[in-house]
Design a protein around this motif. Sequence first.
Motif, PDB file in Angstrom:
ATOM      1  N   LEU A 116     -76.541  85.773  54.786  1.00 42.92           N
ATOM      2  CA  LEU A 116     -76.466  85.335  53.395  1.00 42.92           C
ATOM      3  C   LEU A 116     -75.538  84.126  53.331  1.00 42.92           C
ATOM      4  O   LEU A 116     -74.630  84.000  54.161  1.00 42.92           O
ATOM      5  N   ARG A 117     -75.752  83.290  52.334  1.00 44.10           N
ATOM      6  CA  ARG A 117     -74.824  82.196  52.074  1.00 44.10           C
ATOM      7  C   ARG A 117     -74.336  82.286  50.642  1.00 44.10           C
ATOM      8  O   ARG A 117     -75.133  82.233  49.704  1.00 44.10           O
ATOM      9  N   LEU A 118     -73.040  82.421  50.502  1.00 44.23           N
ATOM     10  CA  LEU A 118     -72.422  82.436  49.190  1.00 44.23           C
ATOM     11  C   LEU A 118     -71.987  81.022  48.807  1.00 44.23           C
ATOM     12  O   LEU A 118     -71.576  80.240  49.671  1.00 44.23           O
ATOM     13  N   SER A 119     -72.067  80.742  47.515  1.00 40.54           N
ATOM     14  CA  SER A 119     -71.622  79.454  46.988  1.00 40.54           C
ATOM     15  C   SER A 119     -70.649  79.694  45.841  1.00 40.54           C
ATOM     16  O   SER A 119     -70.771  80.679  45.110  1.00 40.54           O
ATOM     17  N   CYS A 120     -69.707  78.790  45.698  1.00 30.28           N
ATOM     18  CA  CYS A 120     -68.759  78.850  44.583  1.00 30.28           C
ATOM     19  C   CYS A 120     -68.571  77.434  44.057  1.00 30.28           C
ATOM     20  O   CYS A 120     -68.082  76.560  44.776  1.00 30.28           O
ATOM     21  N   VAL A 121     -68.981  77.236  42.819  1.00 28.34           N
ATOM     22  CA  VAL A 121     -68.850  75.926  42.178  1.00 28.34           C
ATOM     23  C   VAL A 121     -67.635  75.949  41.270  1.00 28.34           C
ATOM     24  O   VAL A 121     -67.482  76.852  40.443  1.00 28.34           O
ATOM     25  N   ALA A 122     -66.777  74.951  41.433  1.00 20.92           N
ATOM     26  CA  ALA A 122     -65.555  74.868  40.646  1.00 20.92           C
ATOM     27  C   ALA A 122     -65.655  73.744  39.624  1.00 20.92           C
ATOM     28  O   ALA A 122     -66.239  72.694  39.892  1.00 20.92           O
ATOM     29  N   SER A 123     -65.061  73.970  38.475  1.00 22.99           N
ATOM     30  CA  SER A 123     -65.012  72.939  37.448  1.00 22.99           C
ATOM     31  C   SER A 123     -63.619  72.904  36.844  1.00 22.99           C
ATOM     32  O   SER A 123     -62.889  73.885  36.876  1.00 22.99           O
ATOM     33  N   GLY A 124     -63.249  71.739  36.336  1.00 27.77           N
ATOM     34  CA  GLY A 124     -61.999  71.624  35.607  1.00 27.77           C
ATOM     35  C   GLY A 124     -60.771  71.410  36.450  1.00 27.77           C
ATOM     36  O   GLY A 124     -59.653  71.604  35.977  1.00 27.77           O
ATOM     37  N   GLN A 149     -60.268  73.420  31.413  1.00 20.38           N
ATOM     38  CA  GLN A 149     -60.203  74.824  31.813  1.00 20.38           C
ATOM     39  C   GLN A 149     -60.925  75.005  33.137  1.00 20.38           C
ATOM     40  O   GLN A 149     -62.054  74.582  33.305  1.00 20.38           O
ATOM     41  N   VAL A 150     -60.229  75.634  34.092  1.00 20.81           N
ATOM     42  CA  VAL A 150     -60.810  75.841  35.406  1.00 20.81           C
ATOM     43  C   VAL A 150     -61.766  77.020  35.377  1.00 20.81           C
ATOM     44  O   VAL A 150     -61.458  78.074  34.818  1.00 20.81           O
ATOM     45  N   GLN A 151     -62.926  76.835  35.959  1.00 22.22           N
ATOM     46  CA  GLN A 151     -63.895  77.914  36.093  1.00 22.22           C
ATOM     47  C   GLN A 151     -64.466  77.906  37.494  1.00 22.22           C
ATOM     48  O   GLN A 151     -64.727  76.840  38.065  1.00 22.22           O
ATOM     49  N   LEU A 152     -64.658  79.101  38.032  1.00 24.53           N
ATOM     50  CA  LEU A 152     -65.281  79.271  39.341  1.00 24.53           C
ATOM     51  C   LEU A 152     -66.501  80.157  39.166  1.00 24.53           C
ATOM     52  O   LEU A 152     -66.402  81.226  38.547  1.00 24.53           O
ATOM     53  N   ALA A 153     -67.619  79.735  39.712  1.00 29.08           N
ATOM     54  CA  ALA A 153     -68.860  80.485  39.559  1.00 29.08           C
ATOM     55  C   ALA A 153     -69.459  80.747  40.929  1.00 29.08           C
ATOM     56  O   ALA A 153     -69.898  79.811  41.609  1.00 29.08           O
ATOM     57  N   GLU A 154     -69.484  82.025  41.329  1.00 30.25           N
ATOM     58  CA  GLU A 154     -70.062  82.409  42.614  1.00 30.25           C
ATOM     59  C   GLU A 154     -71.549  82.732  42.463  1.00 30.25           C
ATOM     60  O   GLU A 154     -71.996  83.175  41.397  1.00 30.25           O
ATOM     61  N   SER A 155     -72.259  82.567  43.549  1.00 25.62           N
ATOM     62  CA  SER A 155     -73.664  82.959  43.602  1.00 25.62           C
ATOM     63  C   SER A 155     -74.038  83.209  45.054  1.00 25.62           C
ATOM     64  O   SER A 155     -73.287  82.846  45.972  1.00 25.62           O
ATOM     65  N   GLY A 156     -75.191  83.839  45.246  1.00 30.86           N
ATOM     66  CA  GLY A 156     -75.719  84.022  46.591  1.00 30.86           C
ATOM     67  C   GLY A 156     -75.615  85.430  47.142  1.00 30.86           C
ATOM     68  O   GLY A 156     -76.108  85.690  48.241  1.00 30.86           O
ATOM     69  N   ASN A 182     -68.070  69.790  44.430  1.00 32.75           N
ATOM     70  CA  ASN A 182     -67.078  70.776  43.965  1.00 32.75           C
ATOM     71  C   ASN A 182     -67.473  72.198  44.361  1.00 32.75           C
ATOM     72  O   ASN A 182     -67.321  73.138  43.566  1.00 32.75           O
ATOM     73  N   THR A 183     -67.952  72.347  45.571  1.00 26.84           N
ATOM     74  CA  THR A 183     -68.511  73.627  45.997  1.00 26.84           C
ATOM     75  C   THR A 183     -67.936  74.049  47.344  1.00 26.84           C
ATOM     76  O   THR A 183     -67.773  73.219  48.242  1.00 26.84           O
ATOM     77  N   VAL A 184     -67.659  75.343  47.448  1.00 26.34           N
ATOM     78  CA  VAL A 184     -67.278  75.943  48.717  1.00 26.34           C
ATOM     79  C   VAL A 184     -68.334  76.981  49.076  1.00 26.34           C
ATOM     80  O   VAL A 184     -68.871  77.652  48.198  1.00 26.34           O
ATOM     81  N   GLY A 244     -62.911  83.656  40.704  1.00 24.98           N
ATOM     82  CA  GLY A 244     -64.230  83.804  40.129  1.00 24.98           C
ATOM     83  C   GLY A 244     -64.472  85.250  39.733  1.00 24.98           C
ATOM     84  O   GLY A 244     -63.624  86.121  39.925  1.00 24.98           O
ATOM     85  N   GLN A 245     -65.670  85.494  39.191  1.00 26.60           N
ATOM     86  CA  GLN A 245     -66.011  86.834  38.702  1.00 26.60           C
ATOM     87  C   GLN A 245     -66.487  87.755  39.824  1.00 26.60           C
ATOM     88  O   GLN A 245     -66.519  88.970  39.637  1.00 26.60           O
ATOM     89  N   GLY A 246     -66.855  87.198  40.943  1.00 24.75           N
ATOM     90  CA  GLY A 246     -67.298  88.009  42.071  1.00 24.75           C
ATOM     91  C   GLY A 246     -68.807  88.113  42.178  1.00 24.75           C
ATOM     92  O   GLY A 246     -69.516  88.029  41.170  1.00 24.75           O
ATOM     93  N   THR A 247     -69.272  88.319  43.398  1.00 24.16           N
ATOM     94  CA  THR A 247     -70.692  88.531  43.648  1.00 24.16           C
ATOM     95  C   THR A 247     -70.829  89.663  44.665  1.00 24.16           C
ATOM     96  O   THR A 247     -70.102  89.709  45.659  1.00 24.16           O
ATOM     97  N   GLN A 248     -71.761  90.570  44.391  1.00 23.30           N
ATOM     98  CA  GLN A 248     -71.914  91.757  45.229  1.00 23.30           C
ATOM     99  C   GLN A 248     -72.735  91.423  46.471  1.00 23.30           C
ATOM    100  O   GLN A 248     -73.811  90.817  46.377  1.00 23.30           O
TER     101      GLN A 248
END
Length: 116
Positions: A18-26, A1-8, A76-78, A107-111
């Motif tokens: 700011l620097r945003l990160s997105c880690v992908a899995s699957g 299952q593909v998941q994307l997790a943003e942070s930053g 696995n990060t952008v 991903g779910q998004g980051t504000q």
Amino acid sequence: QVQLAESGGGLVQPGGSLRLSCVASGSRFSLNVMGWYRQTPGKQRELVASITGGGSTTYADSVKGRFTISRDNAKNTVYLQMNSLKPDDTAVYYCKMTTMGGWVYWGQGTQVTVSS
């Protein structure tokens, strides 16, 4: 299952960074096109920047010269490095993956809030 997790994301003053990160899995990350999009209330989600597996990049005119997209296939990060931020950059930022087969994941998004 593909998941994307943003942070930053967060609150920053105008002119800040700011620097945003997105880690992908699957998924086979290195083959996929990765992108950052943003959305404000009442508006359509818009492309900010994208990067192919080979490293070719595309930017919205509004962020050229201020934002830089990059990827680390080993992690696995952008990333999205955002400099000289303006209040108009305030939005929820989303990470998007497009696979070689045409599947799209978000991903779910980051504000990000730019305000003094």
